[in-house]
Design an enzyme around this catalytic site. Structure first.
Site, PDB file in Angstrom:
ATOM      1  N   TYR A 176     -47.505  29.535-109.675  1.00  0.00           N
ATOM      2  CA  TYR A 176     -47.090  30.868-109.254  1.00  0.00           C
ATOM      3  C   TYR A 176     -46.925  30.876-107.743  1.00  0.00           C
ATOM      4  CZ  TYR A 176     -46.461  35.846-109.058  1.00  0.00           C
ATOM      5  OH  TYR A 176     -45.913  37.083-108.865  1.00  0.00           O
ATOM      6  N   GLN A 181     -46.175  39.434-115.935  1.00  0.00           N
ATOM      7  CA  GLN A 181     -45.208  38.965-116.931  1.00  0.00           C
ATOM      8  C   GLN A 181     -44.917  37.474-116.766  1.00  0.00           C
ATOM      9  OE1 GLN A 181     -44.762  41.332-114.661  1.00  0.00           O
ATOM     10  NE2 GLN A 181     -42.747  41.255-113.677  1.00  0.00           N
ATOM     11  N   ASN A 206     -50.874  38.557-106.406  1.00  0.00           N
ATOM     12  CA  ASN A 206     -51.490  39.867-106.170  1.00  0.00           C
ATOM     13  C   ASN A 206     -52.502  40.209-107.271  1.00  0.00           C
ATOM     14  OD1 ASN A 206     -50.046  40.662-108.421  1.00  0.00           O
ATOM     15  ND2 ASN A 206     -48.466  41.728-107.252  1.00  0.00           N
ATOM     16  N   SER A 222     -60.087  35.871 -98.008  1.00  0.00           N
ATOM     17  CA  SER A 222     -60.414  34.560 -97.459  1.00  0.00           C
ATOM     18  C   SER A 222     -61.158  34.690 -96.137  1.00  0.00           C
ATOM     19  CB  SER A 222     -59.142  33.744 -97.275  1.00  0.00           C
ATOM     20  OG  SER A 222     -58.320  34.367 -96.327  1.00  0.00           O
ATOM     21  N   GLN A 275     -56.674  33.480 -88.890  1.00  0.00           N
ATOM     22  CA  GLN A 275     -57.202  33.887 -90.193  1.00  0.00           C
ATOM     23  C   GLN A 275     -57.021  35.387 -90.389  1.00  0.00           C
ATOM     24  OE1 GLN A 275     -58.150  32.114 -92.657  1.00  0.00           O
ATOM     25  NE2 GLN A 275     -58.767  33.825 -93.950  1.00  0.00           N
ATOM     26  N   HIS A 332     -53.785  37.191 -91.855  1.00  0.00           N
ATOM     27  CA  HIS A 332     -53.413  37.132 -93.270  1.00  0.00           C
ATOM     28  C   HIS A 332     -53.520  38.483 -93.946  1.00  0.00           C
ATOM     29  CE1 HIS A 332     -52.522  33.050 -94.359  1.00  0.00           C
ATOM     30  NE2 HIS A 332     -53.585  32.580 -93.755  1.00  0.00           N
ATOM     31  N   GLU A 344     -64.475  29.678 -96.834  1.00  0.00           N
ATOM     32  CA  GLU A 344     -63.276  28.922 -97.211  1.00  0.00           C
ATOM     33  C   GLU A 344     -62.963  27.867 -96.147  1.00  0.00           C
ATOM     34  OE1 GLU A 344     -59.874  31.432 -97.210  1.00  0.00           O
ATOM     35  OE2 GLU A 344     -58.619  30.029 -98.343  1.00  0.00           O
ATOM     36  N   HIS A 345     -62.913  28.318 -94.893  1.00  0.00           N
ATOM     37  CA  HIS A 345     -62.666  27.403 -93.775  1.00  0.00           C
ATOM     38  C   HIS A 345     -63.872  27.389 -92.852  1.00  0.00           C
ATOM     39  CE1 HIS A 345     -58.724  29.249 -94.860  1.00  0.00           C
ATOM     40  NE2 HIS A 345     -58.322  27.991 -94.838  1.00  0.00           N
ATOM     41  N   ASP A 404     -53.669  24.130 -92.878  1.00  0.00           N
ATOM     42  CA  ASP A 404     -52.817  24.977 -93.714  1.00  0.00           C
ATOM     43  C   ASP A 404     -51.482  24.302 -94.014  1.00  0.00           C
ATOM     44  OD1 ASP A 404     -54.655  26.995 -93.801  1.00  0.00           O
ATOM     45  OD2 ASP A 404     -53.741  28.209 -92.232  1.00  0.00           O
ATOM     46  N   GLU A 414     -82.404  19.456-136.272  1.00  0.00           N
ATOM     47  CA  GLU A 414     -81.466  20.544-135.991  1.00  0.00           C
ATOM     48  C   GLU A 414     -80.926  21.169-137.270  1.00  0.00           C
ATOM     49  OE1 GLU A 414     -78.485  19.308-133.186  1.00  0.00           O
ATOM     50  OE2 GLU A 414     -79.924  19.182-131.544  1.00  0.00           O
ATOM     51  N   HIS A 437     -74.575  15.704-140.728  1.00  0.00           N
ATOM     52  CA  HIS A 437     -74.549  14.789-139.589  1.00  0.00           C
ATOM     53  C   HIS A 437     -75.431  13.569-139.904  1.00  0.00           C
ATOM     54  CE1 HIS A 437     -72.739  18.116-137.428  1.00  0.00           C
ATOM     55  NE2 HIS A 437     -72.657  17.408-136.315  1.00  0.00           N
TER      56      HIS A 437
END
Lengths: 425, 425
Positions: free
Chosen positions: A124, A186, A209, A232, A254, A257, A322-323, A356, A410, A415
């Site tokens: 995506y 979708q 999103n 992030s 950062q 964003h 994250e970073h 990045d 068991e 088995h």
């Protein structure tokens, strides 16, 4: 950007437990979209595209002519940059490729782990203004190296029915097999369950999103997905050896964003803290995305003063950023103290933006503290393992009674019988 | 057990798309439980335990005395079997441990991948009649080998407030640090978000009923989880070299788990098919769990006749079975044709039950076709990776302009600036 002590910071930011919000209305909408796509296929995709993206499409697949058109719009500089990025991302990810292995044990026992690529994967890629060719490279290259048979990409079309040309060129460069002009929940439904035009895939990766994130969570289990991304963050640990103008620029990179992004610097030096504070203020004034940055820095940006690096690292491991940038003397020596971080950047000349786009390691990183339990996207995300078990008749006899004992404990007597029937007389 | 052609089988089993059912009522109940545990902590846990498990508990943690009591109830045979299983599971999983690595590139560039264990993990172990000590070993041993700091286990108490002694002994043997007497969605919520008594963990693994599975899906993202398990299956590929009584026993050992389990044999030999059919009928008559087996075999059990092994393998790769047994001549030579399977058992003396308890590889395997995109549980599930990036000033200059170009193409000018500020004059 406020300077606070660790105590003050902790008081202000009492750790929430979990970043996910349950939103039944959103879930109902998303599930409705998924069900409709499963039932009505392409027809549903076209209707949603008209509704959400404002464009009526005859054909959902990007044509060779459209790729050609996109190529023509590239500058030589962009082409060179993309090519260099591809080479470096490829070089790093090649190292991640896992091999099948076997071990032998007594009496002819052979055990192993066979590693194979996924048959197919869907990526995506967000559309609109936030069209990131780097995202295409970071998702498609590891899949390609893993040996995935078919790499599909989905991305919402622009109002004129086209796809961002930078994104298309990156897709071609990275070896994407087909690009569909579909976005939102979708697109996730189409990739997970298939339609007349869209072939089902085994795994879906890539950012999106709230609709996309929620749809990924719902289809998870029927297909694999990468992590669910939250806001992030960057955390810079700095001492007097760090350059304030560098750290300020990295924090702002950062912050630009997203208003919800977090930019934190933890430092042992009050002199540095004050220099950084001034530098941040100055750089914000010059920034193109000033409003976003200002909001993000005001809400979530902090300079935290600590007494020792030890204290700083304890904070880092709890934050699991994250970073993480280690801008301290001999950063390599501090590495063993870091347990939880998506990517760790060492020294004054390894800014987040380098990672990045260009350094090689993946920029798809665990966010919102999930670095405490997950990893950057990698070649391993596009492969899976099968266990191999080969016992000989002789080897089985040695363990037959033990298996029968546990199976009976068991209550699984069939088995036990499957071992019993193989016992030597 | 019916013998069918591949065509007949395909007609009867038009591939559904996705095994997950959306059940809003169940989800509402599960989310209600999760929210209540987040809000009311231990109090909620005790109330749910009273409601669902029919027992009022003062203390949620299994005491040293209870462990001692459990140890006393073990037979020598069980202890020996468990010990052997532990050794073999440990030997295999040791091979999975991943190492950190570094590579060097031009001008002092150093890139790497640091591999570290999760700080903590929670294992769900079902209670009641289906109390499986093997599940404890298969979940806890890889976590221990990974180096996880704290291994917690949750399991629903029996009506008398105790926990199955086999399970407790296995927990002690495998190095579990704490066992909580909690089950269901409330146990998952407690592990994911923490209460006064239960410490939050980073990842939750282990099988469970519909409530547990759904709760895991909901908390996924805030913590990591292993796969969501659906009905399980065995597929045996057999030729004339296979022993019908062995194959029949193996099919039944899968069928006894659950009416929804699937046991399929694909064979190139009609002589073998008929012998197998008779053997299955005979063995069902003798089985303790006859009713479950009969139902499972009638609904989902089939012997599929094919012309060639190639056809058989194509079927296997589409089915992506949890367990695959290759009971054909030279099974090792056929391995390269298998792409999708959780565990692959080779030859006449490697039955599924061997893998369930003793061989070493994990018995927690991807079910319901998810082997096409996921792996057996392993040491890798209890570790995570961090990328390491170190560039020198000189190395950064070489790529500075390229990064600036791409960042600007993406509209992220603060990213570009963080490189610009580091450019040599």
């Amino acid at each position: 950007m406020r300077i606070v002590t660790m105590e003050q910071y902790s008081l202000e930011n009492k750790q929430g437990n979990g970043f996910q919000q349950n939103d039944f209305e959103l879930d109902k909408t998303v599930l409705g979209i998924i069900e409709t796509v499963r039932e009505q296929g392409d027809q549903a995709l076209k209707e949603y595209t008209e509704k959400f993206d404002g464009v009526s499409l005859e054909d959902l697949i990007v044509t060779p002519e459209e790729f050609e058109q996109a190529q023509k719009q590239m500058t030589e500089e962009f082409r060179t940059g993309l090519q260099k990025a591809k080479e470096r991302i490829t070089a790093f990810h090649e190292e991640q490729k896992e091999k099948s292995w076997f071990i032998q044990q007594e009496k002819g026992i052979l055990l192993g782990q066979q590693v194979t690529p996924l048959d197919s994967v869907g990526i995506y890629v967000p559309g609109g203004k936030a069209a990131y060719p780097s995202t295409v490279l970071m998702n498609a290259i590891p899949a390609k190296i893993a040996g995935v048979g078919r790499i599909a990409m989905v991305t919402p079309p622009q109002k004129d029915g086209t796809v961002n040309p930078h994104v298309l060129v990156a897709a071609q460069e990275a070896g994407v097999d087909v690009v569909y002009k579909i976005g939102g929940a979708q697109a996730i439904a189409a990739l997970a369950y298939g339609t007349e035009t869209v072939q089902k895939v085994m795994k879906i990766t890539g950012p999106g999103n709230a609709f996309v994130a929620r749809a990924k969570k719902w289809v998870f289990g029927d297909v694999a997905i990468d992590m669910i991304a939250g806001p992030s963050e960057i955390c810079v640990v700095a001492d007097d050896s760090a350059a304030p103008e560098f750290v300020a620029a990295d924090l702002l990179s950062q912050a630009e964003h997203d208003e919800r992004a977090t930019a934190i610097c933890v430092t042992t030096s009050s002199v540095f803290a004050e220099a950084l504070q001034q530098e941040v203020a100055a750089q914000i004034e010059q920034a193109d995305r000033k409003l976003i940055i200002e909001q993000s820095i005001t809400d979530n940006g902090r300079i935290i003063l600590v007494d020792t690096l030890e204290e700083a690292f304890q904070f880092v491991n709890e934050l699991a950023p994250e970073h993480l940038q280690l801008m301290v003397d001999n950063p390599m020596e501090q590495l063993p103290f870091i347990r939880n971080a998506g990517a760790i950047f060492l020294g004054n000349y390894s800014p987040e933006a380098l990672g990045d786009y260009m350094a090689g390691p993946n920029h798809t990183l665990p966010t919102s503290g999930t670095a405490a339990f997950s990893s950057p996207l990698g070649v391993y995300d596009f492969m899976k393992r099968s266990s191999i078990i080969h016992y000989t008749e002789l080897a089985l006899q040695d363990v037959a009674n033990d298996i029968i004992t546990i199976a009976n404990a068991e209550g699984l007597t069939a088995h036990a019988y499957s071992i019993q029937v193989r016992k030597a007389d």
